[in-house]
Design a protein around this motif. Structure first.
Motif, PDB file in Angstrom:
ATOM      1  N   ILE A   3       0.841  -1.193   0.000  1.00 18.05           N
ATOM      2  CA  ILE A   3       0.000   0.000   0.000  1.00 18.05           C
ATOM      3  C   ILE A   3       0.880   1.250   0.000  1.00 18.05           C
ATOM      4  CG2 ILE A   3      -1.733   1.338   1.280  1.00 18.05           C
ATOM      5  CD1 ILE A   3      -2.892  -1.261   0.365  1.00 18.05           C
ATOM      6  N   ASP A   5       0.612   4.993   0.853  1.00 18.77           N
ATOM      7  CA  ASP A   5      -0.273   5.847   1.642  1.00 18.77           C
ATOM      8  C   ASP A   5      -0.085   7.302   1.226  1.00 18.77           C
ATOM      9  OD1 ASP A   5      -2.078   6.547   3.666  1.00 18.77           O
ATOM     10  OD2 ASP A   5      -0.480   6.719   5.156  1.00 18.77           O
ATOM     11  N   THR A  67     -11.688   8.231   2.049  1.00 20.69           N
ATOM     12  CA  THR A  67     -10.482   7.464   1.727  1.00 20.69           C
ATOM     13  C   THR A  67     -10.832   6.487   0.607  1.00 20.69           C
ATOM     14  OG1 THR A  67      -9.690   7.680   3.994  1.00 20.69           O
ATOM     15  CG2 THR A  67      -8.688   5.949   2.650  1.00 20.69           C
ATOM     16  N   GLN A  69      -9.122   3.603  -2.415  1.00 21.19           N
ATOM     17  CA  GLN A  69      -7.980   2.733  -2.671  1.00 21.19           C
ATOM     18  C   GLN A  69      -8.148   2.005  -3.992  1.00 21.19           C
ATOM     19  OE1 GLN A  69      -6.567   0.665   0.798  1.00 21.19           O
ATOM     20  NE2 GLN A  69      -5.862  -1.076  -0.423  1.00 21.19           N
ATOM     21  N   GLU A  80      -1.107  -1.028  -4.382  1.00 26.13           N
ATOM     22  CA  GLU A  80      -2.248  -0.133  -4.403  1.00 26.13           C
ATOM     23  C   GLU A  80      -1.919   1.181  -3.713  1.00 26.13           C
ATOM     24  OE1 GLU A  80      -5.831  -2.032  -3.038  1.00 26.13           O
ATOM     25  OE2 GLU A  80      -5.865  -3.331  -4.801  1.00 26.13           O
ATOM     26  N   LYS A  82      -3.568   4.160  -1.401  1.00 26.15           N
ATOM     27  CA  LYS A  82      -4.672   4.534  -0.522  1.00 26.15           C
ATOM     28  C   LYS A  82      -4.628   6.054  -0.396  1.00 26.15           C
ATOM     29  CE  LYS A  82      -4.596   4.361   4.001  1.00 26.15           C
ATOM     30  NZ  LYS A  82      -4.540   3.892   5.386  1.00 26.15           N
ATOM     31  N   THR A  84      -6.178   9.357   1.146  1.00 20.54           N
ATOM     32  CA  THR A  84      -6.995   9.993   2.167  1.00 20.54           C
ATOM     33  C   THR A  84      -7.191  11.440   1.735  1.00 20.54           C
ATOM     34  OG1 THR A  84      -6.041   8.527   3.831  1.00 20.54           O
ATOM     35  CG2 THR A  84      -7.208  10.484   4.633  1.00 20.54           C
ATOM     36  N   VAL A 117      -7.239   5.429  -8.849  1.00 17.83           N
ATOM     37  CA  VAL A 117      -7.780   5.898  -7.569  1.00 17.83           C
ATOM     38  C   VAL A 117      -8.497   7.233  -7.759  1.00 17.83           C
ATOM     39  CG1 VAL A 117      -5.735   7.126  -6.662  1.00 17.83           C
ATOM     40  CG2 VAL A 117      -7.359   6.043  -5.089  1.00 17.83           C
TER      41      VAL A 117
END
Length: 132
Positions: A3, A5, A67, A69, A80, A82, A84, A117
């Protein structure tokens, strides 16, 4: 699954969303970036937006949006991102800086020009009637 972030600034005006294109890239991305050690979400987002767009976000007016993803653009399958997302008022004039080559306002019709995304974010905003 790995992930990445990231944080993103959702800035909407007249039914369009602020997006950027970095030097050497073809797709547009909602502006933002990654945290550095010890940073809060707002600290990281404000730093990234100042670096990329030369404006100052106002912390007292920052609001969590959601959020999202999806598969990360230009990464192997299974990596991936993610995202926010926050919106926030700002001061200053939006201008491309640092690695940003182009600043644009996109509509839902431009969905195919953004990362996976960001497409999820476009879909969500469109369903809410915020992105035309």
């Amino acid at each position: 699954m790995a992930i990445i972030d990231k944080l993103a600034w959702i800035e909407l005006q007249h039914g369009r969303i602020l997006s950027t294109r970095s030097k050497g890239r073809h797709k547009y991305y909602i502006p933002g970036g990654k945290r550095e050690p010890g940073e809060t979400d707002f600290m990281a987002l404000a730093r990234e937006i100042k670096e990329e767009l030369s404006v100052d976000l106002k912390e007292k007016e920052a609001r969590y949006v959601g959020t999202f993803q999806a598969q990360a653009d230009a990464h192997p399958d299974g990596v991936e991102v993610k995202m926010t997302c926050y919106n926030a008022a700002f001061s200053g004039s939006i201008a491309a800086a640092h690695e940003i080559e182009e600043v644009v306002w996109l509509s839902y019709a431009d969905r195919e020009k953004v990362s996976l995304v960001d497409q999820l974010i476009f879909d969500w905003l469109h369903q809410k009637g915020m992105l035309l």
